[in-house]
Design a protein around this motif. Sequence first.
Motif, short mmCIF file in Angstrom:
data_model
loop_
_atom_site.label_atom_id
_atom_site.label_comp_id
_atom_site.label_asym_id
_atom_site.label_seq_id
_atom_site.Cartn_x
_atom_site.Cartn_y
_atom_site.Cartn_z
N ASP A 144 0.82 -1.21 0.00
CA ASP A 144 0.00 0.00 0.00
C ASP A 144 0.85 1.27 0.00
O ASP A 144 0.46 2.29 -0.57
CB ASP A 144 -0.96 0.00 1.19
CG ASP A 144 -0.25 -0.15 2.52
OD1 ASP A 144 0.88 -0.68 2.54
OD2 ASP A 144 -0.82 0.26 3.55
N THR A 191 -10.04 -9.71 -4.02
CA THR A 191 -10.84 -8.89 -3.10
C THR A 191 -9.98 -7.85 -2.39
O THR A 191 -10.35 -6.67 -2.32
CB THR A 191 -11.54 -9.79 -2.06
OG1 THR A 191 -12.36 -10.75 -2.75
CG2 THR A 191 -12.39 -8.97 -1.13
N ILE A 192 -8.83 -8.29 -1.87
CA ILE A 192 -7.94 -7.35 -1.19
C ILE A 192 -7.40 -6.31 -2.17
O ILE A 192 -7.29 -5.12 -1.86
CB ILE A 192 -6.78 -8.10 -0.51
CG1 ILE A 192 -7.31 -9.01 0.59
CG2 ILE A 192 -5.76 -7.13 0.06
CD1 ILE A 192 -8.05 -8.29 1.69
N SER A 195 -9.86 -3.63 -2.86
CA SER A 195 -9.96 -2.74 -1.69
C SER A 195 -8.81 -1.74 -1.69
O SER A 195 -9.00 -0.55 -1.36
CB SER A 195 -9.94 -3.56 -0.40
OG SER A 195 -11.05 -4.42 -0.32
N GLN A 198 -9.47 0.83 -4.22
CA GLN A 198 -10.52 1.72 -3.72
C GLN A 198 -9.91 2.81 -2.85
O GLN A 198 -10.24 4.00 -3.00
CB GLN A 198 -11.53 0.91 -2.91
CG GLN A 198 -12.68 1.71 -2.34
CD GLN A 198 -13.69 0.80 -1.66
OE1 GLN A 198 -14.03 -0.25 -2.19
NE2 GLN A 198 -14.17 1.20 -0.50
N HIS A 230 -18.18 -7.02 -5.34
CA HIS A 230 -17.18 -6.02 -5.71
C HIS A 230 -17.82 -4.64 -5.79
O HIS A 230 -18.77 -4.44 -6.55
CB HIS A 230 -16.54 -6.36 -7.06
CG HIS A 230 -15.81 -7.67 -7.06
ND1 HIS A 230 -15.44 -8.32 -8.21
CD2 HIS A 230 -15.37 -8.45 -6.03
CE1 HIS A 230 -14.81 -9.45 -7.89
NE2 HIS A 230 -14.76 -9.54 -6.58
N LEU A 232 -15.95 -1.51 -6.02
CA LEU A 232 -14.99 -0.46 -6.35
C LEU A 232 -15.67 0.70 -7.07
O LEU A 232 -15.49 1.86 -6.69
CB LEU A 232 -13.87 -1.04 -7.23
CG LEU A 232 -12.85 -0.01 -7.77
CD1 LEU A 232 -12.10 0.66 -6.64
CD2 LEU A 232 -11.89 -0.68 -8.75
N SER A 235 -17.98 2.77 -4.86
CA SER A 235 -17.22 3.57 -3.91
C SER A 235 -16.59 4.79 -4.57
O SER A 235 -16.63 5.90 -4.03
CB SER A 235 -16.13 2.70 -3.27
OG SER A 235 -15.30 3.48 -2.43
#
Length: 353
Positions: A144, A191-192, A195, A198, A230, A232, A235
Amino acid sequence: MSTQLEDAAIGPSDWTSSLTYQSRATFRPTAADLRELAWKARSRNHALGVTGMLLYDRGRFFQTLEGPPESLKSLWDSISKDQRHTDIEILSEHIIPARLFGAWDLLSCHGDVADDSDVRRAKAGHELTRLVPSLIDLVLNGDDIGINKTIASLADQGWDGDTILTHLIEPTARALGDAWMSDDCSEFDLTIGLSMLQLAGHAVRNSPTPAALRQSRYSILLASAPGEPHTLGTSLLADLFTDAGWHVDMAFPDSNQALANQLAKQQPDAVDIGLSEAVPREHTLAKLRETVERSRFAAPDHLTVVSVGGRLFADAAATAENVGADHARKTVVGTSIKLAELIKLKRQEHGPR
Protein backbone atom coordinates in the motif's frame (compact mmCIF):
# COMPACT_ATOMS: atom_id res chain seq x y z
CA MET A 1 -33.76 -39.41 -18.05
CA SER A 2 -35.37 -36.66 -20.12
CA THR A 3 -33.96 -33.12 -20.20
CA GLN A 4 -36.00 -30.13 -19.10
CA LEU A 5 -36.45 -29.13 -22.72
CA GLU A 6 -37.81 -32.58 -23.56
CA ASP A 7 -40.17 -32.48 -20.59
CA ALA A 8 -41.42 -29.03 -21.59
CA ALA A 9 -41.99 -30.19 -25.14
CA ILE A 10 -44.87 -32.42 -24.00
CA GLY A 11 -46.46 -29.71 -21.84
CA PRO A 12 -48.85 -26.85 -22.74
CA SER A 13 -48.24 -25.36 -26.17
CA ASP A 14 -47.92 -21.81 -24.81
CA TRP A 15 -44.99 -22.60 -22.51
CA THR A 16 -41.78 -20.61 -23.06
CA SER A 17 -38.44 -22.25 -22.36
CA SER A 18 -35.20 -20.42 -21.59
CA LEU A 19 -31.67 -21.79 -21.98
CA THR A 20 -28.43 -20.00 -21.11
CA TYR A 21 -24.98 -21.35 -21.87
CA GLN A 22 -21.36 -20.32 -22.18
CA SER A 23 -18.63 -21.76 -24.40
CA ARG A 24 -15.10 -21.17 -25.66
CA ALA A 25 -14.55 -20.07 -29.26
CA THR A 26 -12.34 -22.36 -31.34
CA PHE A 27 -11.12 -19.37 -33.38
CA ARG A 28 -10.86 -15.62 -32.85
CA PRO A 29 -13.67 -14.04 -34.89
CA THR A 30 -13.38 -10.68 -36.58
CA ALA A 31 -16.12 -8.07 -36.34
CA ALA A 32 -17.26 -9.19 -39.81
CA ASP A 33 -17.42 -12.83 -38.63
CA LEU A 34 -19.65 -11.86 -35.72
CA ARG A 35 -21.93 -9.76 -37.90
CA GLU A 36 -22.37 -12.69 -40.29
CA LEU A 37 -22.97 -15.11 -37.42
CA ALA A 38 -25.61 -12.80 -35.90
CA TRP A 39 -27.32 -12.19 -39.27
CA LYS A 40 -27.70 -15.92 -39.98
CA ALA A 41 -28.83 -16.64 -36.43
CA ARG A 42 -31.49 -13.90 -36.54
CA SER A 43 -33.02 -15.37 -39.69
CA ARG A 44 -33.05 -18.86 -38.16
CA ASN A 45 -34.39 -17.66 -34.80
CA HIS A 46 -37.16 -15.61 -36.38
CA ALA A 47 -38.40 -18.64 -38.31
CA LEU A 48 -38.43 -20.71 -35.09
CA GLY A 49 -40.06 -18.04 -32.91
CA VAL A 50 -36.91 -17.86 -30.77
CA THR A 51 -35.55 -14.66 -29.19
CA GLY A 52 -32.45 -14.02 -27.11
CA MET A 53 -29.06 -12.41 -26.90
CA LEU A 54 -25.47 -13.38 -27.75
CA LEU A 55 -22.31 -11.97 -26.16
CA TYR A 56 -18.75 -12.53 -27.32
CA ASP A 57 -15.78 -11.34 -25.27
CA ARG A 58 -12.18 -12.49 -24.84
CA GLY A 59 -12.63 -15.76 -26.67
CA ARG A 60 -15.86 -16.83 -24.99
CA PHE A 61 -19.49 -16.91 -26.07
CA PHE A 62 -22.40 -16.34 -23.69
CA GLN A 63 -25.94 -16.80 -25.02
CA THR A 64 -29.50 -16.84 -23.73
CA LEU A 65 -32.26 -18.30 -25.92
CA GLU A 66 -36.00 -18.33 -25.25
CA GLY A 67 -38.94 -19.71 -27.18
CA PRO A 68 -41.26 -22.70 -27.66
CA PRO A 69 -39.73 -25.85 -26.12
CA GLU A 70 -39.76 -27.82 -29.39
CA SER A 71 -38.09 -24.95 -31.29
CA LEU A 72 -35.48 -24.47 -28.58
CA LYS A 73 -34.70 -28.19 -28.48
CA SER A 74 -34.20 -28.26 -32.26
CA LEU A 75 -32.01 -25.17 -32.13
CA TRP A 76 -29.93 -26.52 -29.26
CA ASP A 77 -29.26 -29.75 -31.16
CA SER A 78 -27.65 -27.60 -33.86
CA ILE A 79 -25.78 -25.21 -31.54
CA SER A 80 -24.29 -28.01 -29.44
CA LYS A 81 -22.72 -29.54 -32.57
CA ASP A 82 -21.35 -26.26 -33.99
CA GLN A 83 -17.58 -26.56 -34.55
CA ARG A 84 -16.99 -22.84 -33.91
CA HIS A 85 -17.09 -23.37 -30.14
CA THR A 86 -16.20 -25.97 -27.54
CA ASP A 87 -16.27 -26.48 -23.73
CA ILE A 88 -20.02 -25.80 -23.83
CA GLU A 89 -21.59 -25.41 -20.39
CA ILE A 90 -25.34 -25.02 -19.79
CA LEU A 91 -25.79 -22.45 -17.01
CA SER A 92 -29.57 -22.54 -16.71
CA GLU A 93 -32.52 -24.26 -18.37
CA HIS A 94 -36.08 -23.61 -17.24
CA ILE A 95 -39.62 -22.48 -18.07
CA ILE A 96 -40.11 -18.69 -17.83
CA PRO A 97 -43.31 -16.64 -17.33
CA ALA A 98 -42.34 -13.99 -19.91
CA ARG A 99 -39.57 -13.31 -22.41
CA LEU A 100 -36.72 -11.00 -21.42
CA PHE A 101 -35.62 -10.47 -25.02
CA GLY A 102 -38.96 -10.47 -26.78
CA ALA A 103 -37.98 -7.52 -28.98
CA TRP A 104 -34.91 -9.21 -30.46
CA ASP A 105 -34.59 -12.28 -32.71
CA LEU A 106 -30.98 -12.09 -31.51
CA LEU A 107 -29.47 -9.19 -29.59
CA SER A 108 -25.75 -9.31 -30.37
CA CYS A 109 -22.85 -7.44 -28.81
CA HIS A 110 -19.16 -8.08 -28.52
CA GLY A 111 -16.05 -6.77 -26.83
CA ASP A 112 -12.68 -8.18 -27.86
CA VAL A 113 -12.57 -8.97 -31.59
CA ALA A 114 -9.80 -9.09 -34.17
CA ASP A 115 -10.21 -5.62 -35.66
CA ASP A 116 -7.45 -3.44 -37.10
CA SER A 117 -8.70 -0.28 -35.40
CA ASP A 118 -8.74 -2.08 -32.04
CA VAL A 119 -5.12 -3.16 -32.58
CA ARG A 120 -4.04 0.39 -33.41
CA ARG A 121 -5.76 1.76 -30.30
CA ALA A 122 -4.17 -0.92 -28.11
CA LYS A 123 -0.70 -0.09 -29.45
CA ALA A 124 -1.25 3.62 -28.93
CA GLY A 125 -2.71 3.29 -25.44
CA HIS A 126 -2.29 6.03 -22.85
CA GLU A 127 0.81 6.98 -20.96
CA LEU A 128 -0.70 6.07 -17.59
CA THR A 129 -2.14 2.75 -18.82
CA ARG A 130 1.42 1.58 -19.39
CA LEU A 131 1.89 1.74 -15.61
CA VAL A 132 -0.79 -0.94 -15.05
CA PRO A 133 1.66 -3.89 -14.86
CA SER A 134 3.76 -2.19 -12.17
CA LEU A 135 0.65 -1.19 -10.20
CA ILE A 136 -0.66 -4.76 -10.43
CA ASP A 137 2.61 -5.99 -8.90
CA LEU A 138 2.25 -3.51 -6.03
CA VAL A 139 -1.39 -4.56 -5.47
CA LEU A 140 -0.68 -8.30 -5.50
CA ASN A 141 2.25 -7.78 -3.12
CA GLY A 142 0.04 -5.80 -0.74
CA ASP A 143 2.36 -2.80 -1.00
CA ASP A 144 0.00 0.00 0.00
CA ILE A 145 2.92 2.35 0.59
CA GLY A 146 4.16 1.79 -2.95
CA ILE A 147 0.66 2.32 -4.33
CA ASN A 148 0.25 5.59 -2.43
CA LYS A 149 3.67 6.78 -3.61
CA THR A 150 2.75 6.00 -7.21
CA ILE A 151 -0.52 7.94 -7.02
CA ALA A 152 1.11 10.85 -5.16
CA SER A 153 3.90 11.00 -7.72
CA LEU A 154 1.41 11.19 -10.59
CA ALA A 155 -0.48 13.98 -8.82
CA ASP A 156 2.78 15.87 -8.29
CA GLN A 157 3.47 15.53 -12.01
CA GLY A 158 0.18 17.31 -12.71
CA TRP A 159 -2.05 14.37 -13.61
CA ASP A 160 -5.65 15.09 -12.56
CA GLY A 161 -7.82 12.60 -10.72
CA ASP A 162 -10.12 11.92 -13.66
CA THR A 163 -7.19 10.80 -15.81
CA ILE A 164 -5.69 8.65 -13.04
CA LEU A 165 -9.04 6.92 -12.47
CA THR A 166 -9.81 6.37 -16.16
CA HIS A 167 -6.39 5.34 -17.43
CA LEU A 168 -4.78 3.66 -14.42
CA ILE A 169 -7.03 2.61 -11.53
CA GLU A 170 -9.96 1.25 -13.58
CA PRO A 171 -7.69 -0.59 -16.10
CA THR A 172 -5.75 -2.05 -13.16
CA ALA A 173 -9.01 -3.40 -11.69
CA ARG A 174 -9.77 -5.10 -15.02
CA ALA A 175 -6.23 -6.49 -15.22
CA LEU A 176 -6.65 -7.84 -11.69
CA GLY A 177 -9.84 -9.55 -12.82
CA ASP A 178 -7.94 -11.07 -15.75
CA ALA A 179 -5.29 -12.38 -13.35
CA TRP A 180 -7.96 -14.05 -11.24
CA MET A 181 -9.71 -15.59 -14.27
CA SER A 182 -6.33 -16.94 -15.44
CA ASP A 183 -5.68 -18.44 -11.97
CA ASP A 184 -2.69 -16.12 -11.51
CA CYS A 185 -4.13 -14.90 -8.21
CA SER A 186 -6.69 -16.12 -5.70
CA GLU A 187 -10.15 -14.73 -5.04
CA PHE A 188 -8.78 -13.43 -1.75
CA ASP A 189 -6.03 -11.58 -3.65
CA LEU A 190 -8.67 -10.13 -5.98
CA THR A 191 -10.84 -8.89 -3.10
CA ILE A 192 -7.94 -7.35 -1.19
CA GLY A 193 -6.53 -5.85 -4.39
CA LEU A 194 -9.80 -4.13 -5.24
CA SER A 195 -9.96 -2.74 -1.69
CA MET A 196 -6.47 -1.28 -2.12
CA LEU A 197 -7.45 0.29 -5.44
CA GLN A 198 -10.52 1.72 -3.72
CA LEU A 199 -8.32 3.42 -1.13
CA ALA A 200 -6.01 4.68 -3.88
CA GLY A 201 -9.02 6.09 -5.72
CA HIS A 202 -10.09 8.02 -2.63
CA ALA A 203 -6.71 9.75 -2.61
CA VAL A 204 -6.84 11.27 -6.10
CA ARG A 205 -7.84 14.89 -6.68
CA ASN A 206 -11.06 15.14 -8.64
CA SER A 207 -11.63 17.73 -11.33
CA PRO A 208 -13.89 20.68 -10.39
CA THR A 209 -17.57 20.44 -11.30
CA PRO A 210 -19.29 23.29 -13.19
CA ALA A 211 -21.02 25.66 -10.74
CA ALA A 212 -24.40 25.24 -12.42
CA LEU A 213 -24.39 21.50 -11.69
CA ARG A 214 -23.28 21.97 -8.10
CA GLN A 215 -26.23 24.28 -7.52
CA SER A 216 -28.70 21.71 -8.87
CA ARG A 217 -28.44 19.55 -5.73
CA TYR A 218 -29.60 16.37 -7.40
CA SER A 219 -29.82 13.18 -5.36
CA ILE A 220 -28.55 9.72 -6.25
CA LEU A 221 -28.63 6.24 -4.76
CA LEU A 222 -25.40 4.39 -5.52
CA ALA A 223 -26.05 0.66 -5.27
CA SER A 224 -24.15 -2.48 -6.02
CA ALA A 225 -26.16 -4.98 -8.06
CA PRO A 226 -27.95 -7.33 -5.62
CA GLY A 227 -25.43 -9.85 -4.32
CA GLU A 228 -22.44 -8.22 -6.10
CA PRO A 229 -19.42 -8.43 -3.75
CA HIS A 230 -17.18 -6.02 -5.71
CA THR A 231 -17.96 -2.38 -4.92
CA LEU A 232 -14.99 -0.46 -6.35
CA GLY A 233 -17.06 1.48 -8.90
CA THR A 234 -19.79 2.31 -6.39
CA SER A 235 -17.22 3.57 -3.91
CA LEU A 236 -15.38 5.72 -6.46
CA LEU A 237 -18.68 7.19 -7.65
CA ALA A 238 -19.51 8.23 -4.07
CA ASP A 239 -16.46 10.53 -4.02
CA LEU A 240 -17.16 11.93 -7.48
CA PHE A 241 -20.86 12.64 -6.88
CA THR A 242 -20.22 14.13 -3.42
CA ASP A 243 -17.55 16.43 -4.85
CA ALA A 244 -20.02 17.41 -7.58
CA GLY A 245 -22.50 18.62 -4.95
CA TRP A 246 -25.02 15.75 -5.17
CA HIS A 247 -26.86 14.31 -2.20
CA VAL A 248 -25.48 10.77 -2.08
CA ASP A 249 -26.84 7.63 -0.45
CA MET A 250 -25.37 4.16 -0.81
CA ALA A 251 -26.89 0.70 -0.78
CA PHE A 252 -25.52 -2.84 -0.92
CA PRO A 253 -28.77 -4.82 -1.33
CA ASP A 254 -29.00 -8.59 -1.24
CA SER A 255 -32.14 -8.70 -3.41
CA ASN A 256 -34.13 -6.73 -5.98
CA GLN A 257 -36.85 -6.21 -3.39
CA ALA A 258 -34.40 -4.65 -0.92
CA LEU A 259 -33.22 -2.22 -3.58
CA ALA A 260 -36.79 -1.41 -4.65
CA ASN A 261 -37.76 -0.73 -1.03
CA GLN A 262 -34.94 1.77 -0.62
CA LEU A 263 -35.78 3.47 -3.92
CA ALA A 264 -39.45 3.73 -2.95
CA LYS A 265 -38.50 5.29 0.37
CA GLN A 266 -35.87 7.77 -0.86
CA GLN A 267 -37.11 8.50 -4.40
CA PRO A 268 -33.74 9.82 -5.67
CA ASP A 269 -33.30 11.67 -8.94
CA ALA A 270 -31.03 8.87 -10.16
CA VAL A 271 -29.82 5.41 -9.22
CA ASP A 272 -26.60 3.75 -10.35
CA ILE A 273 -26.51 -0.06 -10.17
CA GLY A 274 -22.97 -1.41 -10.34
CA LEU A 275 -21.55 -4.79 -11.29
CA SER A 276 -17.91 -5.76 -10.74
CA GLU A 277 -15.31 -3.42 -12.26
CA ALA A 278 -12.87 -6.35 -12.40
CA VAL A 279 -14.82 -9.38 -13.67
CA PRO A 280 -17.12 -9.35 -16.75
CA ARG A 281 -20.17 -11.03 -15.12
CA GLU A 282 -21.74 -11.90 -18.52
CA HIS A 283 -24.05 -14.43 -16.89
CA THR A 284 -25.71 -11.71 -14.76
CA LEU A 285 -27.04 -9.69 -17.70
CA ALA A 286 -30.58 -11.11 -17.51
CA LYS A 287 -30.63 -10.67 -13.72
CA LEU A 288 -29.49 -7.06 -14.07
CA ARG A 289 -32.32 -6.43 -16.51
CA GLU A 290 -34.78 -7.69 -13.90
CA THR A 291 -33.15 -5.41 -11.31
CA VAL A 292 -33.52 -2.38 -13.58
CA GLU A 293 -37.19 -3.21 -14.27
CA ARG A 294 -37.95 -3.57 -10.55
CA SER A 295 -36.14 -0.30 -9.86
CA ARG A 296 -38.27 1.58 -12.37
CA PHE A 297 -41.51 0.37 -10.75
CA ALA A 298 -40.32 1.04 -7.20
CA ALA A 299 -41.78 4.58 -7.28
CA PRO A 300 -43.92 4.75 -10.45
CA ASP A 301 -44.98 8.37 -9.85
CA HIS A 302 -41.39 9.55 -9.53
CA LEU A 303 -38.99 9.99 -12.44
CA THR A 304 -35.70 8.27 -11.69
CA VAL A 305 -32.83 8.03 -14.15
CA VAL A 306 -31.32 4.54 -14.07
CA SER A 307 -27.59 4.09 -14.71
CA VAL A 308 -25.64 0.82 -14.77
CA GLY A 309 -21.92 0.14 -14.71
CA GLY A 310 -19.19 -2.45 -14.38
CA ARG A 311 -16.67 -4.20 -16.58
CA LEU A 312 -19.42 -5.68 -18.74
CA PHE A 313 -20.16 -2.14 -19.95
CA ALA A 314 -16.60 -0.79 -19.83
CA ASP A 315 -15.60 -3.54 -22.28
CA ALA A 316 -18.60 -2.67 -24.50
CA ALA A 317 -19.84 -6.25 -24.16
CA ALA A 318 -23.27 -4.84 -23.23
CA THR A 319 -25.12 -1.54 -23.48
CA ALA A 320 -27.77 0.35 -21.52
CA GLU A 321 -30.39 -0.86 -23.99
CA ASN A 322 -29.55 -4.49 -23.20
CA VAL A 323 -30.78 -4.09 -19.62
CA GLY A 324 -33.36 -1.32 -20.07
CA ALA A 325 -31.29 1.40 -18.38
CA ASP A 326 -31.03 5.07 -19.35
CA HIS A 327 -27.23 5.09 -19.23
CA ALA A 328 -24.33 2.63 -19.07
CA ARG A 329 -21.06 4.09 -17.85
CA LYS A 330 -17.80 2.92 -19.38
CA THR A 331 -15.95 4.76 -16.61
CA VAL A 332 -16.90 6.41 -13.33
CA VAL A 333 -15.48 9.72 -14.59
CA GLY A 334 -18.06 12.11 -16.02
CA THR A 335 -21.02 10.08 -14.78
CA SER A 336 -22.36 12.91 -12.58
CA ILE A 337 -22.46 15.29 -15.54
CA LYS A 338 -24.12 12.75 -17.84
CA LEU A 339 -26.80 11.83 -15.29
CA ALA A 340 -27.50 15.50 -14.54
CA GLU A 341 -28.12 16.02 -18.25
CA LEU A 342 -30.46 13.00 -18.38
CA ILE A 343 -32.41 14.17 -15.32
CA LYS A 344 -32.89 17.59 -16.87
CA LEU A 345 -33.95 16.05 -20.18
CA LYS A 346 -36.47 13.69 -18.53
CA ARG A 347 -38.05 16.55 -16.60
CA GLN A 348 -38.40 18.56 -19.77
CA GLU A 349 -40.04 15.62 -21.56
CA HIS A 350 -42.41 14.54 -18.79
CA GLY A 351 -42.82 17.68 -16.72
CA PRO A 352 -42.70 17.79 -12.89
CA ARG A 353 -44.25 14.93 -10.91
